[in-house]
Design a protein around this motif. Structure first.
Motif, PDB file in Angstrom:
ATOM      1  N   ALA A  20     -22.308   5.080 -16.165  1.00  0.00           N
ATOM      2  CA  ALA A  20     -23.358   6.088 -16.005  1.00  0.00           C
ATOM      3  C   ALA A  20     -24.294   6.089 -17.212  1.00  0.00           C
ATOM      4  O   ALA A  20     -25.518   6.229 -17.068  1.00  0.00           O
ATOM      5  CB  ALA A  20     -22.743   7.474 -15.810  1.00  0.00           C
ATOM      6  N   ALA A  21     -23.723   5.915 -18.395  1.00  0.00           N
ATOM      7  CA  ALA A  21     -24.546   5.853 -19.616  1.00  0.00           C
ATOM      8  C   ALA A  21     -25.418   4.601 -19.611  1.00  0.00           C
ATOM      9  O   ALA A  21     -26.588   4.650 -20.015  1.00  0.00           O
ATOM     10  CB  ALA A  21     -23.640   5.871 -20.851  1.00  0.00           C
ATOM     11  N   ASN A  22     -24.878   3.472 -19.157  1.00  0.00           N
ATOM     12  CA  ASN A  22     -25.678   2.247 -19.035  1.00  0.00           C
ATOM     13  C   ASN A  22     -26.853   2.475 -18.094  1.00  0.00           C
ATOM     14  O   ASN A  22     -27.980   2.041 -18.368  1.00  0.00           O
ATOM     15  CB  ASN A  22     -24.813   1.104 -18.503  1.00  0.00           C
ATOM     16  N   ALA A  23     -26.565   3.133 -16.982  1.00  0.00           N
ATOM     17  CA  ALA A  23     -27.606   3.396 -15.986  1.00  0.00           C
ATOM     18  C   ALA A  23     -28.709   4.272 -16.571  1.00  0.00           C
ATOM     19  O   ALA A  23     -29.902   4.009 -16.374  1.00  0.00           O
ATOM     20  CB  ALA A  23     -26.995   4.060 -14.760  1.00  0.00           C
ATOM     21  N   ALA A  24     -28.315   5.309 -17.274  1.00  0.00           N
ATOM     22  CA  ALA A  24     -29.303   6.217 -17.862  1.00  0.00           C
ATOM     23  C   ALA A  24     -30.179   5.482 -18.877  1.00  0.00           C
ATOM     24  O   ALA A  24     -31.401   5.700 -18.929  1.00  0.00           O
ATOM     25  CB  ALA A  24     -28.592   7.396 -18.518  1.00  0.00           C
ATOM     26  N   LYS A  25     -29.579   4.592 -19.664  1.00  0.00           N
ATOM     27  CA  LYS A  25     -30.334   3.857 -20.680  1.00  0.00           C
ATOM     28  C   LYS A  25     -31.364   2.932 -20.043  1.00  0.00           C
ATOM     29  O   LYS A  25     -32.538   2.926 -20.443  1.00  0.00           O
ATOM     30  CB  LYS A  25     -29.382   3.049 -21.558  1.00  0.00           C
ATOM     31  N   VAL A  26     -30.931   2.157 -19.071  1.00  0.00           N
ATOM     32  CA  VAL A  26     -31.867   1.200 -18.479  1.00  0.00           C
ATOM     33  C   VAL A  26     -32.946   1.898 -17.664  1.00  0.00           C
ATOM     34  O   VAL A  26     -34.115   1.491 -17.661  1.00  0.00           O
ATOM     35  CB  VAL A  26     -31.119   0.145 -17.629  1.00  0.00           C
ATOM     36  N   MET A  27     -32.599   2.972 -16.981  1.00  0.00           N
ATOM     37  CA  MET A  27     -33.616   3.678 -16.186  1.00  0.00           C
ATOM     38  C   MET A  27     -34.659   4.343 -17.084  1.00  0.00           C
ATOM     39  O   MET A  27     -35.828   4.451 -16.709  1.00  0.00           O
ATOM     40  CB  MET A  27     -32.960   4.710 -15.272  1.00  0.00           C
ATOM     41  N   ALA A  28     -34.259   4.744 -18.280  1.00  0.00           N
ATOM     42  CA  ALA A  28     -35.228   5.296 -19.230  1.00  0.00           C
ATOM     43  C   ALA A  28     -36.235   4.221 -19.628  1.00  0.00           C
ATOM     44  O   ALA A  28     -37.451   4.478 -19.723  1.00  0.00           O
ATOM     45  CB  ALA A  28     -34.513   5.846 -20.457  1.00  0.00           C
ATOM     46  N   ASN A  29     -35.747   2.995 -19.845  1.00  0.00           N
ATOM     47  CA  ASN A  29     -36.639   1.891 -20.191  1.00  0.00           C
ATOM     48  C   ASN A  29     -37.555   1.525 -19.025  1.00  0.00           C
ATOM     49  O   ASN A  29     -38.733   1.209 -19.220  1.00  0.00           O
ATOM     50  CB  ASN A  29     -35.815   0.661 -20.607  1.00  0.00           C
ATOM     51  N   VAL A  30     -37.020   1.554 -17.836  1.00  0.00           N
ATOM     52  CA  VAL A  30     -37.804   1.220 -16.644  1.00  0.00           C
ATOM     53  C   VAL A  30     -38.914   2.248 -16.423  1.00  0.00           C
ATOM     54  O   VAL A  30     -40.054   1.891 -16.107  1.00  0.00           O
ATOM     55  CB  VAL A  30     -36.881   1.141 -15.408  1.00  0.00           C
ATOM     56  N   LYS A  31     -38.588   3.517 -16.587  1.00  0.00           N
ATOM     57  CA  LYS A  31     -39.579   4.566 -16.342  1.00  0.00           C
ATOM     58  C   LYS A  31     -40.757   4.474 -17.308  1.00  0.00           C
ATOM     59  O   LYS A  31     -41.884   4.846 -16.956  1.00  0.00           O
ATOM     60  CB  LYS A  31     -38.909   5.942 -16.433  1.00  0.00           C
ATOM     61  N   GLU A  32     -40.511   3.961 -18.503  1.00  0.00           N
ATOM     62  CA  GLU A  32     -41.603   3.816 -19.473  1.00  0.00           C
ATOM     63  C   GLU A  32     -42.670   2.839 -18.982  1.00  0.00           C
ATOM     64  O   GLU A  32     -43.834   2.944 -19.356  1.00  0.00           O
ATOM     65  CB  GLU A  32     -41.051   3.350 -20.815  1.00  0.00           C
ATOM     66  N   ALA A  33     -42.280   1.898 -18.127  1.00  0.00           N
ATOM     67  CA  ALA A  33     -43.226   0.908 -17.616  1.00  0.00           C
ATOM     68  C   ALA A  33     -44.115   1.487 -16.528  1.00  0.00           C
ATOM     69  O   ALA A  33     -45.174   0.917 -16.213  1.00  0.00           O
ATOM     70  CB  ALA A  33     -42.474  -0.304 -17.075  1.00  0.00           C
ATOM     71  N   GLY A  34     -43.712   2.612 -15.916  1.00  0.00           N
ATOM     72  CA  GLY A  34     -44.532   3.236 -14.883  1.00  0.00           C
ATOM     73  C   GLY A  34     -44.369   2.553 -13.540  1.00  0.00           C
ATOM     74  O   GLY A  34     -43.690   1.538 -13.413  1.00  0.00           O
ATOM     75  N   PRO A  35     -44.983   3.107 -12.500  1.00  0.00           N
ATOM     76  CA  PRO A  35     -44.862   2.542 -11.143  1.00  0.00           C
ATOM     77  C   PRO A  35     -45.603   1.221 -10.995  1.00  0.00           C
ATOM     78  O   PRO A  35     -46.499   0.902 -11.781  1.00  0.00           O
ATOM     79  CB  PRO A  35     -45.467   3.631 -10.256  1.00  0.00           C
ATOM     80  N   TYR A  36     -45.227   0.489  -9.986  1.00  0.00           N
ATOM     81  CA  TYR A  36     -45.839  -0.799  -9.670  1.00  0.00           C
ATOM     82  C   TYR A  36     -46.938  -0.605  -8.631  1.00  0.00           C
ATOM     83  O   TYR A  36     -46.779   0.187  -7.701  1.00  0.00           O
ATOM     84  CB  TYR A  36     -44.765  -1.743  -9.111  1.00  0.00           C
ATOM     85  N   VAL A  37     -48.044  -1.298  -8.804  1.00  0.00           N
ATOM     86  CA  VAL A  37     -49.128  -1.225  -7.824  1.00  0.00           C
ATOM     87  C   VAL A  37     -48.895  -2.323  -6.803  1.00  0.00           C
ATOM     88  O   VAL A  37     -48.950  -3.520  -7.119  1.00  0.00           O
ATOM     89  CB  VAL A  37     -50.499  -1.418  -8.492  1.00  0.00           C
ATOM     90  N   ARG A  38     -48.561  -1.930  -5.586  1.00  0.00           N
ATOM     91  CA  ARG A  38     -48.241  -2.907  -4.541  1.00  0.00           C
ATOM     92  C   ARG A  38     -49.446  -3.800  -4.222  1.00  0.00           C
ATOM     93  O   ARG A  38     -50.587  -3.377  -4.282  1.00  0.00           O
ATOM     94  CB  ARG A  38     -47.805  -2.203  -3.268  1.00  0.00           C
ATOM     95  N   LYS A  39     -49.142  -5.055  -3.846  1.00  0.00           N
ATOM     96  CA  LYS A  39     -50.171  -6.041  -3.525  1.00  0.00           C
ATOM     97  C   LYS A  39     -50.289  -6.211  -2.015  1.00  0.00           C
ATOM     98  O   LYS A  39     -49.367  -5.955  -1.289  1.00  0.00           O
ATOM     99  CB  LYS A  39     -49.837  -7.375  -4.191  1.00  0.00           C
TER     100      LYS A  39
END
Length: 255
Positions: A236-255
């Motif tokens: 659960a701690a691993n998940a929280a860490k990686v999701m925090a990093n992912v959220k910093e990148a913001g959403p993806y603009v679909r093509k």
């Protein structure tokens, strides 16, 4: 020889008609297991918004639901159960029932159209393959089912795209790292690349900032030692860490 820019422009302009044609065909022929165009779009929208998938394979059936629950508790909203896990489809079905509407559930290590049929019947909302199997991609595309096929080279990524895969899994993603993704996505901007394997808790955001549409997390998330020790808090701690990093990148603009 057509330049890469001309090739990208040509293929990009064909993206929408390709998807529309597949959707219309699937609806008019009422193929078995066909999803609606709206469902197809909602799956892609979820990938674009969340941008990270928890990919689970465990050596025992008992560990599977506990490990995946820990990843969800840590923040994952897209999860993949792989057919190499004992009782995979039963666990997938259970999680689809429990989390329907909150967590998107898919199935991986799909090798054949029969595997895909069984996964969809169990409740899978998307299909992942470890390598490029055009028959599986085309079967899914004809039914408005999102398929993310495994690819290793730019040629395979483009072949998957042309076969009807809206997302293309880079597997293993360790080859070249984020810089490789940046180079390929810049030269072939119509691709939506999903690196898996080689993505860890620290570099997931780097992949996304360098052009990846989304990422898959396997062993760095589901640390084999933590799974063996039933240390679900660590997962659960691993998940929280990686999701925090992912959220910093913001959403993806679909093509």
């Amino acid at each position: 020889m057509m330049s890469l820019r001309a090739c990208a422009t040509s293929l990009t302009t064909k993206t929408t008609p390709l998807i529309r044609t597949l959707s219309t065909t699937a609806t008019s022929t009422t193929l078995d297991r066909t999803k609606s165009p709206e469902n197809y779009t909602s799956v892609l929208d979820k990938f674009a918004q969340i941008r990270a998938c928890a990919v689970l394979r465990t050596p025992t059936s008992e560990a599977c639901p506990k490990a995946m629950t820990a990843a969800i508790d840590g923040g994952f909203q897209i999860v993949e159960f792989t057919l190499t896990t004992p009782d995979c489809l039963q666990h997938l079905s259970d999680f689809r029932t429990k989390y329907d509407g909150n967590v998107m559930v898919g199935c991986g290590t799909i090798l054949t159209t029969e595997d895909a049929e069984n996964a969809i019947d169990a409740g899978a909302e998307f299909i992942i393959t470890p390598a490029l199997f055009p028959d599986v991609v085309e079967w899914c595309a004809a039914r408005n089912i999102v398929c993310v096929p495994g690819c290793q080279t730019p040629t395979e990524l483009v072949t998957a795209y042309r076969a009807g895969a809206p997302l293309q899994k880079l597997f293993p993603g360790v080859t070249g790292g984020p810089g490789w993704v940046k180079a390929v996505s810049s030269a072939l901007p119509f691709l939506s690349i999903n690196p898996t394997s080689g993505v860890d808790l620290d570099n997931a955001g780097d992949y996304l900032r360098n052009g990846a549409a989304s990422v898959g997390l396997v062993a760095p998330l589901f640390d084999p030692v933590a799974v063996a020790n039933e240390d679900w808090e660590q997962i659960a701690a691993n998940a929280a860490k990686v999701m925090a990093n992912v959220k910093e990148a913001g959403p993806y603009v679909r093509k």
